[in-house]
Design an enzyme around this catalytic site. Structure first.
Site, mmCIF file in Angstrom:
data_model
loop_
_atom_site.group_PDB
_atom_site.id
_atom_site.type_symbol
_atom_site.label_atom_id
_atom_site.label_comp_id
_atom_site.label_asym_id
_atom_site.label_seq_id
_atom_site.Cartn_x
_atom_site.Cartn_y
_atom_site.Cartn_z
ATOM 1 C CE LYS A 66 -1.709 2.919 2.672
ATOM 2 N NZ LYS A 66 -1.834 4.098 1.746
ATOM 3 C CD GLU A 124 12.749 4.752 8.119
ATOM 4 O OE1 GLU A 124 12.762 5.770 8.862
ATOM 5 O OE2 GLU A 124 12.668 4.807 6.890
ATOM 6 C CB CYS A 158 12.860 9.559 7.967
ATOM 7 S SG CYS A 158 13.694 8.253 7.052
ATOM 8 C CD GLU A 181 10.597 13.589 10.852
ATOM 9 O OE1 GLU A 181 11.489 12.993 10.233
ATOM 10 O OE2 GLU A 181 9.519 13.044 11.196
#
Length: 486
Positions: free
Chosen positions: A182, A257, A291, A391
């Protein structure tokens, strides 16, 4: 390279995709179509099918049915197919890079090496690792077998779409698992191209299935399905927490992750003329939408002003603009939503008292269309402020000062995350000694990049996730250990 206006590379792949690929057949999506936008213009470029929970269930059913035959396929043959897929990605670099530029916004001349060559290499290295992996190893009382875990659900993000698919699908396939993929509904078109190439490489029907749709509908239905053995997600922290919550009742293994707020430590003997431009590159890769971006730059207090001068020079040399232009360094952010989020972080940092060195949240009048954001650097950043701890996922770098190696390690570890880090020193042994003390899943010395070590494990500590990807370490996320005694 510059792609000429008109028919650009990959244009034939940027089309409506209103069906899923399930069991080797096109199956019409049950929900309303989802628009895919161009980050460079804001215009819709295609639509994909809006999947339903029923669509997700059909894909798992196909993966279950294909499982026994694929698990019985010799490892050498599985590795051969994965290697062939890597070859096909490399052979179609121009078109695939064009799709990435269209739906993600990364400059075309950078997308080929970063967004296509890297996943092709990942697949090649995964095939190599499979051939030498200890599928059976002796112990005193018998042997330990590594057997396929079962059906894998791979939920992948928009920022590095092909790479994240390769890092999950490649090891799952060589391990003998079947997969339901997906992709992010924000940038799903590369996934269709990859699935087509996978079938050309020899992946049998039902072994790799593709379902598009949103996370709350398709993603959650897949994670809840008790027939799924492993869920591998790359995404945000809240998404990872939600997946872990939904998978818990079925005791389904999750590999997560997630995000990062990674530190880049410049020690006092670092070669600043090389380290500062590299720090800018590692913070602003893919317009900061990575990331593992090194977004906290920790510099010696007594050399702060020197570093800031170098930063301003390096950032002002960057060109933000049309991702199809060979002179562009940073393209647009992926969406209007992402642009608003990054601007919000910048505005809050200014309100919190950080000093803006260069950039800012104001729109560029030369770029009236698209989701563009200026590369931005702040100094005077409070270690407890939002900019130092959250972040941003955009081209925003925070500069903090340290008083030496011990203080730098303390600051680097002062985070809930632990995905990546960097250390710079004129003495590589000193840099490695400091790096060993940093709590991060991957520590890069003197400018080494993740793509330079694609057989090394990648993954995070703390809120950066669970599990590892790449190389032989990634394969073991998709196997079960069986002790055969006697």
């Amino acid at each position: 390279m510059t792609a000429a206006p008109g028919i650009r590379p990959g244009a034939h792949l940027v089309v409506d995709r209103l069906s899923h690929r399930i069991g080797g057949k096109w199956v019409e999506a049950g929900g309303a179509p989802i628009a895919v936008g161009s980050p460079a213009t804001g215009a819709t470029v295609a639509h994909v099918g809006g999947g339903t929970a029923e669509d997700a269930g059909r894909a798992v059913t196909a993966a279950v049915a294909a499982g026994p035959a694929w698990a019985d396929t010799p490892v050498a043959r599985r590795a051969e197919i994965v290697r062939a897929l890597g070859d096909l990605l490399a052979a179609h670099t121009d078109d695939l890079a064009g799709v990435v530029t269209t739906e993600v916004g990364m400059p075309y001349h950078l997308a080929g090496p970063a967004q296509v060559a890297v996943p092709a290499r990942v697949l090649h290295l995964t095939a190599d690792a499979a051939l030498s992996h200890p599928w059976s190893e002796p112990v005193a009382a018998g042997e330990v077998l590594r057997v396929p875990a079962g059906v894998v659900v791979a939920i992948t993000p928009w920022n590095m779409p092909l790479h994240q698919i390769a890092a999950k699908v490649g090891p799952a396939l060589v391990a003998g698992c079947t997969v339901v993929l997906k992709p992010s509904e924000v940038a799903p078109l590369t996934a269709f191209a990859l699935v087509g190439l996978a079938e050309e490489a020899g992946v049998p029907p039902g072994v790799l299935n593709l379902v598009t749709g949103t996370g709350p509908v398709v993603g959650e239905a897949l994670v809840r399905d008790p027939r799924v053995a492993v869920v591998s997600l790359t995404g945000s922290g809240p998404s990872g927490a939600r997946v872990a919550e939904l998978a818990a009742p079925g005791i389904t293994r999750v590999c997560l992750e997630l995000g990062g707020k990674s530190a880049n430590v410049l020690l006092d003997d670092a070669p600043f003329d090389r380290a500062v431009p590299a720090a800018v590159a590692q913070a602003f890769f893919n317009s900061g939408q990575a990331c593992n971006a090194l977004t906290r730059l920790l510099v010696p207090a007594h050399r702060h002003d020197e570093v800031c001068d170098l930063l301003v020079t390096a950032v002002r040399a960057l060109t933000v603009g049309d991702p199809w232009d060979a002179g562009t360094d940073l393209g647009p952010l992926v969406s209007e939503r992402q642009l608003r989020s990054v601007r919000g972080h910048v505005d809050r940092a200014r309100a919190d008292g950080a000093r803006l060195l260069v950039g800012g949240s104001e729109p560029d009048p030369d770029l009236p269309e698209g989701h563009y954001h200026r590369p931005t650097v702040f100094t005077g950043v409070d270690p407890g402020s939002a900019l130092a701890r959250e972040e941003v996922f955009g081209p925003v770098l925070a500069v903090l000062t340290h008083s030496g190696g011990d203080d730098a390690v303390r600051l680097a570890n002062d985070t809930e995350y632990g995905l990546a880090a960097g250390v710079w020193s004129g003495d590589p042994d000193r840099a490695r000694a400091v790096g060993r003390r940093i709590r991060a899943g991957q520590v890069k010395v003197n400018g080494v990049r993740t793509r330079d070590g694609l057989d090394a494990p990648f993954g995070g500590l703390g809120r950066s996730g669970l599990g590892r990807e790449l190389g032989r370490f990634g394969i073991d996320e998709y196997v079960e250990l069986v002790s055969l005694l006697g």
